[in-house]
Design an enzyme around this catalytic site. Structure first.
Site, PDB file in Angstrom:
ATOM      1  N   CYS A  96       0.535  -1.460  -0.372  1.00 49.95           N
ATOM      2  CA  CYS A  96      -0.097  -0.339  -0.299  1.00 49.95           C
ATOM      3  C   CYS A  96       1.361   1.598   0.111  1.00 49.95           C
ATOM      4  CB  CYS A  96      -0.937   0.157   0.786  1.00 49.95           C
ATOM      5  SG  CYS A  96      -2.457   1.356   0.942  1.00 49.95           S
ATOM      6  N   HIS A 196      -3.890  -4.918   2.601  1.00 49.92           N
ATOM      7  CA  HIS A 196      -2.886  -5.681   3.677  1.00 49.92           C
ATOM      8  C   HIS A 196      -4.129  -7.022   3.330  1.00 49.92           C
ATOM      9  CE1 HIS A 196      -1.974  -0.819   4.587  1.00 49.92           C
ATOM     10  NE2 HIS A 196      -3.146  -0.939   3.567  1.00 49.92           N
TER      11      HIS A 196
HETATM   12  N1  GLN Z   1      -1.469   6.849   2.381  1.00 51.92           N
HETATM   13  C1  GLN Z   1      -2.646   5.321   1.222  1.00 51.92           C
HETATM   14  C2  GLN Z   1      -3.495   6.342   0.118  1.00 51.92           C
HETATM   15  O1  GLN Z   1      -4.594   6.583   0.671  1.00 51.92           O
HETATM   16  C3  GLN Z   1      -2.032   4.676   1.135  1.00 51.92           C
HETATM   17  C4  GLN Z   1      -2.936   4.465   2.453  1.00 51.92           C
HETATM   18  C5  GLN Z   1      -2.563   2.500   3.416  1.00 51.92           C
HETATM   19  O2  GLN Z   1      -1.492   2.562   2.826  1.00 51.92           O
HETATM   20  N2  GLN Z   1      -3.910   1.934   3.609  1.00 51.92           N
HETATM   21  O3  GLN Z   1      -3.676   5.670  -0.697  1.00 51.92           O
END
Ligand code: GLN
Length: 240
Positions: A96, A196
């Site tokens: 992510c 995740h």
């Molecule tokens: N901050 C990033 C987004 O919102 C990644 C989010 C995350 O790692 N869940 O795109």
């Protein structure tokens, strides 16, 4: 053959949303259950990174503000080492927010965070809802088609450059950008994904495949009755 899997966690205290550190716990347990060694190191803000000292480099997800703290530092202090590690076939697994930082940039309005440019992709925080929900993809990491199931929650939309391969095809959920049907990226042993779950507890087979790629070995099977049940339940949650 190295009998120990040497893992380096990048920015573990900053990039650990949705208990992404559980991915490391799974790698460790599965090595230990097989009587293999497991070594865990970390490299965080301002710290150097030795490209030859680890078999698998891992970075988890993070909120935009955590990514902002990490992005400049990662580009300045880890870029060359990560490139060298990838060039010699080490596994780089990025989830992510970490996945977004593998590319060229993450644009959030007027702010553009730099990535390490390990793969040819760009991420843009566009108008529109966050891409949230259970997700499943079909992938092939050299051992036949398999399903990865997990959970995604990202505001950024990622676009792969021409010639870059996705990690998989979206079976359910949004994937890289909710439009093109692709999820993640794979270039050699560099793997990025939005999933995740954490990722590896829900897909124990993937933990083993990454270990095989990192050490260039074939692993004997374990009794994965519980792990397979967890995988099945994650797949069903995604409707696959
Ligand atoms: N901050 C990033 C987004 O919102 C990644 C989010 C995350 O790692 N869940 O795109």
């Amino acid at each position: 053959m190295s009998t120990a899997l040497r893992v380096c966690a990048l920015y573990p205290e900053l990039m650990n949303i949705y208990a992404d550190r559980g991915n490391i716990a799974v790698l460790r347990s599965r090595c230990e259950w097989r009587g293999m060694g497991f070594e865990l190191a970390a490299s965080s803000l301002g710290e150097p990174l030795d490209p030859d000292a680890h078999d698998l480099f891992y970075i988890g997800g993070g909120q935009d503000r955590d990514q902002a703290a990490v992005a400049e530092d990662m580009a300045a202090t880890k870029r060359e080492a990560l490139r060298a590690a990838a060039d010699r076939g080490a596994v780089v697994l990025a989830v992510c927010g970490g996945y977004q930082l593998l590319g060229h940039s993450y644009a959030m309005g007027a702010t553009e965070l730099p990535g390490v440019g390990l793969v040819d992709l760009r991420t843009v925080r566009e108008d529109g809802p966050r891409l949230i929900g259970n997700c499943a993809i079909e992938t092939d990491l050299g051992d036949g088609p398999r399903t990865i199931a997990g959970f995604e929650n990202h505001g950024g939309r990622t676009y792969l450059g021409e010639g870059e391969q996705p990690l998989g095809r979206v079976l359910a959920g949004h994937g890289n950008n909710g439009r093109d049907g692709w999820e993640g990226v794979r270039r050699g042993n560099v793997i990025g994904t939005y999933l995740h779950g954490p990722l590896l507890p829900k897909n124990a087979w993937l933990a083993d495949r990454l270990t095989e790629l990192a050490l260039d070995v074939e692993l004997a099977a374990l009794d994965d009755t519980l792990e397979d049940a967890a995988h099945g339940s994650a797949r069903r949650a995604a409707g696959v």
